[in-house]
Scaffold this active site. Structure first.
Site, PDB file in Angstrom:
ATOM      1  CE  LYS A 126       0.944  -7.669   0.876  1.00  0.00           C
ATOM      2  NZ  LYS A 126       0.292  -8.121   2.449  1.00  0.00           N
ATOM      3  CG  ASN A 162      -1.844 -12.321   0.612  1.00  0.00           C
ATOM      4  OD1 ASN A 162      -3.000 -12.777   0.277  1.00  0.00           O
ATOM      5  ND2 ASN A 162      -1.162 -13.142   1.539  1.00  0.00           N
ATOM      6  CG  ASP A 192      -2.017 -10.665   3.969  1.00  0.00           C
ATOM      7  OD1 ASP A 192      -1.177 -11.544   4.299  1.00  0.00           O
ATOM      8  OD2 ASP A 192      -1.821  -9.689   3.213  1.00  0.00           O
ATOM      9  N   GLY A 196      -6.163   2.423  13.210  1.00  0.00           N
ATOM     10  CA  GLY A 196      -5.560   2.490  12.092  1.00  0.00           C
ATOM     11  C   GLY A 196      -6.638   2.236  10.935  1.00  0.00           C
ATOM     12  CG  LEU A 252      -3.426  -6.345  12.516  1.00  0.00           C
ATOM     13  CD1 LEU A 252      -3.848  -5.958  11.199  1.00  0.00           C
ATOM     14  CD2 LEU A 252      -4.213  -7.606  12.795  1.00  0.00           C
TER      15      LEU A 252
HETATM   16  P1  NAP Z   1      -0.109   1.331   6.759  1.00  0.00           P
HETATM   17  O1  NAP Z   1      -0.735   1.019   5.418  1.00  0.00           O
HETATM   18  O2  NAP Z   1       1.274   2.122   6.862  1.00  0.00           O
HETATM   19  O3  NAP Z   1      -0.982   1.570   7.728  1.00  0.00           O
HETATM   20  C1  NAP Z   1      -0.779   1.714   8.864  1.00  0.00           C
HETATM   21  C2  NAP Z   1      -1.904   2.631   9.804  1.00  0.00           C
HETATM   22  O4  NAP Z   1      -1.364   3.321  10.909  1.00  0.00           O
HETATM   23  C3  NAP Z   1      -2.300   4.017   8.830  1.00  0.00           C
HETATM   24  O5  NAP Z   1      -3.652   4.163   9.354  1.00  0.00           O
HETATM   25  C4  NAP Z   1      -1.508   4.954   9.340  1.00  0.00           C
HETATM   26  O6  NAP Z   1      -1.465   6.311   9.412  1.00  0.00           O
HETATM   27  C5  NAP Z   1      -1.508   4.445  11.071  1.00  0.00           C
HETATM   28  N1  NAP Z   1      -0.328   5.009  11.680  1.00  0.00           N
HETATM   29  C6  NAP Z   1       1.207   4.860  11.227  1.00  0.00           C
HETATM   30  N2  NAP Z   1       1.978   5.744  12.349  1.00  0.00           N
HETATM   31  C7  NAP Z   1       0.977   6.038  13.128  1.00  0.00           C
HETATM   32  C8  NAP Z   1       1.107   6.793  14.316  1.00  0.00           C
HETATM   33  N3  NAP Z   1       2.501   6.954  14.681  1.00  0.00           N
HETATM   34  N4  NAP Z   1       0.024   7.017  15.039  1.00  0.00           N
HETATM   35  C9  NAP Z   1      -0.977   6.877  14.610  1.00  0.00           C
HETATM   36  N5  NAP Z   1      -1.043   6.153  13.648  1.00  0.00           N
HETATM   37  C10 NAP Z   1      -0.226   5.642  12.644  1.00  0.00           C
HETATM   38  O7  NAP Z   1       0.467  -0.212   7.249  1.00  0.00           O
HETATM   39  P2  NAP Z   1      -0.175  -1.653   7.130  1.00  0.00           P
HETATM   40  O8  NAP Z   1       0.569  -2.404   6.077  1.00  0.00           O
HETATM   41  O9  NAP Z   1      -1.501  -1.408   7.157  1.00  0.00           O
HETATM   42  O10 NAP Z   1       0.449  -2.107   8.460  1.00  0.00           O
HETATM   43  C11 NAP Z   1      -0.238  -1.835   9.574  1.00  0.00           C
HETATM   44  C12 NAP Z   1       0.546  -3.142  10.801  1.00  0.00           C
HETATM   45  O11 NAP Z   1       0.076  -4.256  10.559  1.00  0.00           O
HETATM   46  C13 NAP Z   1       2.086  -3.156  10.773  1.00  0.00           C
HETATM   47  O12 NAP Z   1       2.386  -3.156  12.206  1.00  0.00           O
HETATM   48  C14 NAP Z   1       2.149  -4.304  10.132  1.00  0.00           C
HETATM   49  O13 NAP Z   1       3.470  -4.909  10.702  1.00  0.00           O
HETATM   50  C15 NAP Z   1       0.910  -5.212  10.442  1.00  0.00           C
HETATM   51  N6  NAP Z   1       0.721  -6.438   9.623  1.00  0.00           N
HETATM   52  C16 NAP Z   1       0.692  -7.634   9.988  1.00  0.00           C
HETATM   53  C17 NAP Z   1       0.382  -8.724   9.168  1.00  0.00           C
HETATM   54  C18 NAP Z   1       0.548 -10.006   9.729  1.00  0.00           C
HETATM   55  O14 NAP Z   1       0.458 -10.950   9.166  1.00  0.00           O
HETATM   56  N7  NAP Z   1       0.510 -10.025  11.102  1.00  0.00           N
HETATM   57  C19 NAP Z   1       0.126  -8.103   8.077  1.00  0.00           C
HETATM   58  C20 NAP Z   1       0.307  -6.974   7.330  1.00  0.00           C
HETATM   59  C21 NAP Z   1       0.405  -6.000   8.327  1.00  0.00           C
HETATM   60  P3  NAP Z   1      -0.752   7.151   8.357  1.00  0.00           P
HETATM   61  O15 NAP Z   1      -1.500   6.812   6.710  1.00  0.00           O
HETATM   62  O16 NAP Z   1      -1.072   8.543   8.673  1.00  0.00           O
HETATM   63  O17 NAP Z   1       0.565   6.492   8.274  1.00  0.00           O
END
Ligand code: NAP
Length: 289
Positions: A73, A94, A109, A134, A231
């Protein structure tokens, strides 16, 4: 689904690595089929080292448009001719539209979440106070689009201070919305509940298979007017949302974001009103498998 490929069929698809688990082909092919469009949507596994060549292939093979998913992305941006202002701020694309070899990138998105908030959550973000848990890729996309949509203020809670700083700089610097950063602590998060109209979990906490996890939110202390969003779309009801619903709060899961990112891409590509309920049905059937 009946498919009839011929010499005029317009080809769409998704670039990802891996791409096996995508729900987008089901959503888009159901929509093409319902509207009787001579179009097909296929998954393309694109090795990160070959992304530039794959994007060149959009032009050279005349693909009409593609979605782009993890891990491409952000890196895809440098290969495009134009990027929407929001996608530029987010730093992620995206959806790519191909108009006679000219490639424009969008971030549907982010638009998809705001549409779901309005249509499924019944909440217009304009003037609202938002707290996001997050600060990764999804949080960045959602909060920048919310800021563009006129939220009043934003609180970001994350264990990663650098991620908060980077997101806060973009939002205050480019969009002039006040931002407060919070350490990842239950008490610090609770102290901001009175000033929160919309709470959004943008961490993977609670996502399948770790469905017994949730972010450090004392649901019993949330203000009664708070809309609680997650999300995550698998499961459809996370532990956070279940607790909020048990308390009688309004909730919104991530299925709408996934659905509307596809619906907005469909409209950008075809110029036609997307058959949203057909797409929702296809998505729900795919998620149930
Ligand atoms: P990402 O880039 O990995 O970011 C996740 C965030 O959560 C980061 O700030 C991360 O911190 C934090 N985090 C991860 N594990 C954690 C924990 N155990 N405790 C506390 N904080 C934690 O992921 P993303 O792509 O943004 O996705 C995040 C969520 O959104 C996922 O659940 C994904 O499925 C969802 N999502 C949904 C859609 C939709 O269409 N509905 C689209 C995109 C994403 P760190 O950097 O320290 O890991």
């Amino acid at each position: 689904m009946s498919l009839s490929i011929n010499g005029r069929t317009r080809v769409f698809g998704i670039f990802g690595w891996p791409v096996e688990h995508t729900f987008s082909p089901m959503m888009h092919n159901s929509a093409f089929n319902r509207l009787g469009l001579d179009c097909v949507y296929v998954p393309f596994p694109v090795d990160p080292d070959l992304l530039g060549k794959a994007v060149e292939g959009i032009r050279s093979m005349g693909l009409s448009g593609v979605n782009v998913t993890i891990p491409h992305k952000s890196t895809v941006i440098k290969y495009l001719d134009e990027v929407s202002p929001e996608a530029k701020l987010i730093g992620a694309v995206n959806t790519i539209v191909n108009k006679n070899g000219f490639l424009t990138g969008y971030n549907t998105d982010a638009m998809g979440f705001v549409k779901s908030l309005k249509l499924d959550g019944g909440s217009d973000p304009a003037g609202k106070r938002v707290m996001i848990l997050g600060a990764g890729g999804a949080a960045r996309a959602v909060t920048i689009q919310l800021a563009v949509s006129g939220i009043k203020e934003l609180t970001i809670a994350s264990p990663v201070a650098e991620e908060i700083t980077s997101l806060a700089e973009t939002i205050t610097g480019s969009l002039n919305i006040p931002v407060k950063g919070l350490i990842w602590d239950k008490q610090a998060i609770t102290d901001c509940f009175e000033e929160t109209d919309i709470l959004i979990n943008a961490t993977p906490l609670g996502m399948h298979p770790n469905t017994e996890e949730m972010p450090p939110v004392e649901v019993g202390l949330l203000a009664e007017h708070t809309l609680v969003c997650d999300l995550i779309y698998n499961p459809g009801e996370t532990l956070l949302l279940r607790k909020a619903a048990e308390r009688g709060l309004k909730t919104l899961n991530g299925i709408g974001m996934l659905l509307y990112q596809g619906a907005i891409a469909f409209e950008l590509w075809t110029g036609q009103e997307p058959p949203v309920e057909i797409m929702r049905d296809a998505l729900q059937r795919a998620l149930a498998k």
